[in-house]
Write an enzyme that holds these catalytic residues in place. Structure first.
Site, PDB file in Angstrom:
ATOM      1  N   ASP A 439     -38.956  49.152  42.190  1.00 40.78           N
ATOM      2  CA  ASP A 439     -39.922  50.224  42.370  1.00 40.78           C
ATOM      3  C   ASP A 439     -40.719  49.876  43.635  1.00 40.78           C
ATOM      4  O   ASP A 439     -40.677  48.740  44.084  1.00 40.78           O
ATOM      5  CB  ASP A 439     -40.816  50.223  41.121  1.00 40.78           C
ATOM      6  CG  ASP A 439     -41.942  51.223  41.227  1.00 40.78           C
ATOM      7  OD1 ASP A 439     -41.677  52.330  41.702  1.00 40.78           O
ATOM      8  OD2 ASP A 439     -43.076  50.900  40.837  1.00 40.78           O
ATOM      9  N   ARG A 658     -49.296  53.905  57.905  1.00 35.01           N
ATOM     10  CA  ARG A 658     -49.055  55.307  57.573  1.00 35.01           C
ATOM     11  C   ARG A 658     -49.977  56.136  58.465  1.00 35.01           C
ATOM     12  O   ARG A 658     -51.188  55.963  58.442  1.00 35.01           O
ATOM     13  CB  ARG A 658     -49.395  55.543  56.110  1.00 35.01           C
ATOM     14  CG  ARG A 658     -48.527  54.715  55.199  1.00 35.01           C
ATOM     15  CD  ARG A 658     -49.146  54.495  53.840  1.00 35.01           C
ATOM     16  NE  ARG A 658     -49.130  55.684  53.015  1.00 35.01           N
ATOM     17  CZ  ARG A 658     -48.915  55.667  51.707  1.00 35.01           C
ATOM     18  NH1 ARG A 658     -48.683  54.531  51.100  1.00 35.01           N
ATOM     19  NH2 ARG A 658     -48.926  56.766  51.012  1.00 35.01           N
ATOM     20  N   THR A 659     -49.397  57.046  59.247  1.00 29.77           N
ATOM     21  CA  THR A 659     -50.195  57.754  60.251  1.00 29.77           C
ATOM     22  C   THR A 659     -50.586  59.149  59.782  1.00 29.77           C
ATOM     23  O   THR A 659     -49.838  59.803  59.057  1.00 29.77           O
ATOM     24  CB  THR A 659     -49.390  57.901  61.552  1.00 29.77           C
ATOM     25  OG1 THR A 659     -48.125  58.488  61.225  1.00 29.77           O
ATOM     26  CG2 THR A 659     -49.151  56.563  62.193  1.00 29.77           C
ATOM     27  N   ASP A 740     -42.474  58.125  45.305  1.00 35.24           N
ATOM     28  CA  ASP A 740     -43.341  58.464  46.423  1.00 35.24           C
ATOM     29  C   ASP A 740     -42.648  59.335  47.474  1.00 35.24           C
ATOM     30  O   ASP A 740     -41.456  59.573  47.412  1.00 35.24           O
ATOM     31  CB  ASP A 740     -43.821  57.157  47.088  1.00 35.24           C
ATOM     32  CG  ASP A 740     -45.301  57.249  47.398  1.00 35.24           C
ATOM     33  OD1 ASP A 740     -45.741  58.342  47.763  1.00 35.24           O
ATOM     34  OD2 ASP A 740     -45.987  56.235  47.262  1.00 35.24           O
TER      35      ASP A 740
END
Length: 1108
Positions: A439, A658-659, A740
């Protein structure tokens, strides 16, 4: 239930197939898939059954029937009967009346949890079946029962029944303890109390007594049941889908307008809900109120529901129950735990069958040599019982005790503290793994977001320069607050703004930072929550007073941890979100001034749009601004032309950040009014509502002013990168299955080095029908050595039409990432790998959504994480951190497998050597079915004389733990299963035949006048040989092994004094006895020592090169 539920699905897929094949069969034919040559010769409709047909062709004929087809046939007959007996009713949509369970037309399942495997009546038969399902145990049962027949009786009853009884007793106790624990857990869950609303007021009911239609008050920290709400609230869904963020849930409009709780019973209303299904992310239903004119209809979506296994985090909720028990989403998504059997056990089972065959052949040969005289059939059976020691009953006992020992060693290992072994039957599996399915959230990552970078185009700020931003913010707000001193400047601020928003004027860095931070502080879905310090039932006024906006008492809640990280960061630089409700939000400036904004519209984030927007009106100035933030792919076309965005996004992504791109647009009052009218009209349309609404919003999303680019890091768990590197070097293929988003999953795959830096990533395009899947699979086949990223929906389509081809391609990839996977899909992927590759799989996860996958895998590992203990309780092994998996597999997995293989083969050798002696003895004495060693000698041989040295093999290790971790490549050898194979087994058979023959012939050649002396000489030599053979097998000595050897020898010498019915004491103490025994033992063991020395000299195994 799940079968029924899938029936309609398969029929729809068939309709789809026919449709898509008629669509454009030509382009399918042009590009045949790898295994489809024979498919395209058949007609098109046959095609989807190809992989299955191929399997069926293989399975036919007499050979198949004898080799296990009978098992399959019996199994399918039993399944068929069970299906007829327990025919499940079909799941249907339902109408639920508010607060009136008695009005339901159908009977719905009881709302009780049951995880037990057995009940009082099925416990004993169930456990016995699980035991005697193994050939080994069934064989011992038959042999032991044969001793009740006088003509077949050989020796004493206790020699056969005592070991069997011991094995069964141990197993029964172990199962009973597990069963009682499960029962207690279920009882605890089913007796939780809930408040139920009735006409007479509130009453307390047990969880198991809740019915469909009940109105339940779901308070904080309760496992809420499927329901609708009065008021808005936040819920936590981490046990259902693995996401730790809070979700906002909204009440049904017309119940929210009711003045008091009791009025819920005075209205006549019902809910129409779709049939129970697996999908946790969608719901369709209607709410109808009948007693008004006209009737009120409201549509219900996922935003109005709470699934079981979620927790209400803030607010109080009143809900009507629509699904219970087996029909709840969380139960539909969990699979039943299976009894796991290790590969080593299956291999040993195969070897025992081979031994049994050898035993029968040997007995037939003996009877044939007798010449089939007299009651030869009875003699045959007596020989079978005589040679029954070929298959040692102590094999199961030794292996089970060995498994317990390995479990104890794992739990006592100081390098992996907190590890718990929950399934003690499969520690050897840890040494045979080929696929690891993990995961993402909480397993590879800590699920803690940290703001790392702010980029304004010309200037970039990192963690070490945040103080500069803080000073700019303090400065700019000090200017703004110092202006409105004369009162008239209220109107002056917007005029200054309109000048600066013209593209000609180059803004100062300070004002650009001001704008960017303000945008980040406003454009989100975060709510600040204050814990009240008033007593539990304290006065609300005092609670309100206690809720003062003190900074240390505030926590933020949002549907994404990224957003919380952004708002926390704006707080750290001076602009704090202090309050928010559905229509407004307040910010606090560094000087303590409160700025109020009205929320006019919110456009939430969706996986299609990849962006979220908000339109706010500032209270003091009346300015309307549209703020928007989103992924760079979505925002690049929306913002004004620039030359830095794409490059900087790439740089940040390579760092594993993460942008998010943030932009804004100022709107005039007329522009906004025009937009609002069109937006409301689009929201009321019946057809294509989603498309029309999106089109209206897109009319605003043009030429927006780019403010900044933010970078947020999801912190990886400790030592994830070296651990993944270690596993990859050990030849384990790693698949990441996550619920996700695709971008996030890809980002983490890169930053955790699941995908190495120079590897190409192939993102599988979204496919919805067969033709698209076909083209996309062909595109993927042309790529070599690249990691695959695929979404759950596309995966389902591929598996429906091209299961075999897809799995074959995916297995060649160095790494695979599946995003947006449902819990059921995770388990499905595990089963696919098991069926198509026949390799051992391991699943590791930390949330309730990983339970199905953990239970389906050959070896399930749970991590005790933030998402609760559900996964760690369902797993076979529970660890506290991901990095511990390296040692668990490389060291403990290796040792458990190697030791069990050596132990199993040695115990077999111990049985075969005595059976060889028996065969030689019988053949010399006119093929008489007379036992060579009687009563206690046999029991002593299998227990006290040789048990400790043989069992001490569980302490043996071929390489030191440090070596195993330093050279993970050693692990690759284990997966080939060479430590226990027919080759190694045959070597042991040859050794046993050689030694048994030497011992018996030697004793017969050297024996004096009496038969008694043969027994004494051969038995003593046999014991010595066994002890020397243990010493020969051991690779690394441990002090306990030495103790065990000398203890066993001492026991034997001491017992000689009491065994006068078997041995002649006066003869044993003479010199001839001693030299004869020594000579025989030397001849039986010395050649083996020489061979072993030569083998190690000229072809050493791979690990010995390292350990030398």
């Amino acid at each position: 239930m799940q079968n029924d539920h899938k029936k309609p699905k398969s029929t729809t897929s068939r309709h789809k197939t026919i449709y898509s094949s008629e669509d454009d069969p030509s382009n399918l034919d042009e590009m045949p898939l790898m295994m489809s040559e024979e498919g395209f010769e058949n007609d098109e409709s046959d095609y989807q059954t190809l992989p299955r047909a191929r399997v069926n062709q293989r399975q036919s004929g007499l050979g198949w029937f004898l080799l296990g087809g009978w098992k399959v046939l019996c199994g399918s007959c039993c399944d068929c009967l069970a299906h007829i007996c327990r025919r499940k009713k079909e799941l249907k949509a339902r109408t639920v009346w508010l607060g009136c369970p008695e009005k339901c037309e159908e009977k719905y399942p009881k709302n009780a949890i049951k995880n037990q495997k057995y009940n009082i009546f099925t416990f004993v038969p169930g456990v016995l079946y699980q035991q005697f399902k193994f050939f080994l145990n069934l064989y011992f049962l038959v042999v032991a029962c044969s001793q009740f027949v006088p003509s077949l009786k050989i020796g004493y009853l206790y020699t056969y029944w005592a070991p069997l009884g011991f094995v069964l007793a141990v197993t029964m106790v172990r199962e009973a303890v597990d069963e009682v624990r499960r029962y207690q857990r279920d009882k605890e869950m089913n007796s939780q109390l809930y408040s139920k609303l009735t006409v007479r007021g509130k009453i307390q009911v047990k969880s198991s007594d809740i019915q469909v239609g009940d109105l339940i008050i779901v308070e904080k920290s309760l496992d809420s049941i499927y329901c609708f709400l009065s008021g808005a609230c936040f819920i936590r869904t981490d046990q259902l889908d693995g996401e730790t963020d809070w979700k906002l849930k909204v009440a049904v409009g017309c119940t929210q307008r009711l003045p008091a709780l009791g009025d819920l019973f005075s209205i006549s209303a019902y809910v129409y809900a779709q049939r129970p299904q697996l999908d946790i992310h969608s719901f369709e239903g209607n709410f109808t109120r009948e007693d008004t004119d006209p009737q009120i209809h409201e549509s219900l979506s996922i935003e109005n529901t709470l699934w079981a296994s979620t927790v209400v985090a803030s607010g109080t909720v009143i809900g009507v129950v629509i699904y219970t028990g087996k029909e709840t989403r969380s139960v539909l998504n969990t699979s039943f735990a299976k009894n796991k059997v290790g590969l080593l056990d299956l291999e040993l089972n195969r070897l025992t069958k081979a031994l049994f065959l050898a035993q029968v052949v040997l007995s037939v040969v003996m009877v044939a040599l007798q010449g089939f005289v007299g009651p030869w059939f009875r003699n045959l059976f007596r020989f079978v019982v005589l040679f029954s020691y070929i298959i040692p009953i102590s094999l199961r006992v030794n292996l089970d005790m060995g498994k317990s020992a390995y479990g104890w060693m794992i739990m006592k290992d100081e390098n992996i503290p907190g590890t718990v072994v929950r399934t003690s039957t499969i520690p050897e599996e840890l040494g045979r793994l080929v696929y690891l399915l993990t995961d993402k959230t909480g397993t590879l990552t800590q699920n803690e977001m940290i703001f790392k970078r702010l980029h304004l185009g010309t200037v970039s700020y990192g963690t070490d320069t945040m103080d500069e931003i803080q000073s700019h913010i303090i400065q700019s707000y000090a200017q703004v607050t110092s202006q409105p001193s004369n009162g008239s400047t209220n109107g002056a601020t917007p005029s200054r703004k309109t000048q600066t928003s013209g593209p000609k004027v180059r803004k100062s860095v300070s004002s650009r930072i001001h704008e960017a931070v303000k945008a980040i502080a406003l454009c989100h879905n975060v709510t600040p929550v204050y814990e009240s310090h008033g007593g539990v039932n304290g006065e609300t006024e005092s609670a309100e007073a206690d809720q003062d906006f003190s900074d240390d008492n505030r926590t933020y809640q949002a549907s994404s941890p990224d957003e919380v990280a952004l708002v926390r960061w704006t707080e750290s630089v001076g602009l704090t979100l202090v309050n928010r409700d559905l229509t407004s939000l307040q910010l606090k400036t560094p000087s303590g001034q409160i700025l109020s904004f009205y929320i006019l519209q919110i456009f939430p984030f969706t996986s299609e749009s990849k962006r979220m927007g908000i339109i706010v009106r500032e209270e003091s100035t009346g300015d309307i601004t549209f703020y928007m933030k989103g992924a760079d792919v979505a925002m690049a076309s929306i913002v004004q032309y620039n030359d830095w965005l794409e490059e900087e996004c790439g740089n940040m992504a390579r760092e594993g950040l993460r942008t998010l791109v943030v932009a804004k647009k100022s709107l005039s009052e007329e522009q906004y009014q025009d937009f609002e009218n069109r937006y409301n009209q689009a929201k009321l349309s019946i057809h294509d509502r989603g498309l029309k609404v999106a089109a209206v919003v897109e009319s605003l999303e043009r030429e927006m002013e780019l403010l900044c680019l933010t970078g947020v890091e999801d912190q990886l768990q400790a030592d994830v990168r070296p651990t993944l590197e270690l596993l990859r070097n050990a030849g384990i293929k790693i698949w990441m299955l996550t619920g996700d988003k695709l971008e996030t999953a890809t980002c983490i795959a890169k930053s955790s080095h699941l995908v190495s830096r120079n590897q190409h990533i192939h993102v599988f395009k979204p496919v919805s029908n067969r033709g698209e899947a076909h083209l996309e699979l062909n595109a993927f086949r042309r790529k070599h050595d690249c990691a695959l990223v695929i979404s759950g929906d596309s995966l389902e389509v591929c598996l429906r039409y091209y299961e075999h081809e897809f799995v074959e391609l995916a297995c060649q990839c160095p790494a695979v990432v599946c995003c947006r996977c449902s819990p059921t899909q995770k388990a499905q992927i595990v089963r696919l790998l098991q069926q198509h590759t026949a390799n051992r799989t391991c699943a590791i996860g930390d949330g309730g959504n990983d339970v199905s996958m953990i239970q389906a895998a050959d070896c399930g590992i749970g991590i005790e994480g933030k998402e609760g203990k559900q996964a760690s309780l369902a797993a076979d092994f529970s660890i506290t951190q991901f990095k511990h998996i390296g040692r668990l597999l490389m060291v403990h997995g290796r040792n458990s497998y190697k030791r069990s293989a050596a132990l199993g083969q040695f115990v077999m050798h111990r049985g075969m050597i005595i059976s060889t002696m028996q065969a030689v003895f019988s053949s010399i004495f006119y093929f008489a079915s007379v036992p060579l060693y009687q009563g206690f000698l046999m029991v002593g041989y299998a227990t006290i004389y040789t048990m400790f040295p043989v069992f001490s093999l569980v302490l043996d290790q071929d390489v030191k733990p440090e070596m195993a971790l330093l050279y993970p490549e050693l692990y690759k050898d284990l997966t080939k299963g060479r430590s226990l194979s027919f080759k190694t087994f045959l070597i042991w058979v040859l050794i046993s035949v050689y030694q048994g023959g030497i011992l018996m012939y030697g004793a017969l050649v050297l024996f004096e006048s009496e038969f008694v002396h043969v027994v004494a000489i051969s038995f003593t030599a046999l014991i010595l040989t066994e002890l020397l053979m243990v010493a020969l097998t051991i690779r690394t000595w441990h002090w306990l092994m030495v103790v065990a050897e000398f203890f066993s020898l001492g026991c034997y010498l001491a017992s000689l004094a009491f065994l006068n019915e078997y041995f002649d004491l006066s003869f044993i103490t003479t010199w001839p006895f001693l030299w004869k025994v020594s000579a025989i033992t030397l001849v039986s063991c010395l050649p083996l020592y020489i061979i072993k020395y030569l083998k190690r000299k000229f072809s050493p195994p791979s690990y010995s090169k390292l350990s030398s």
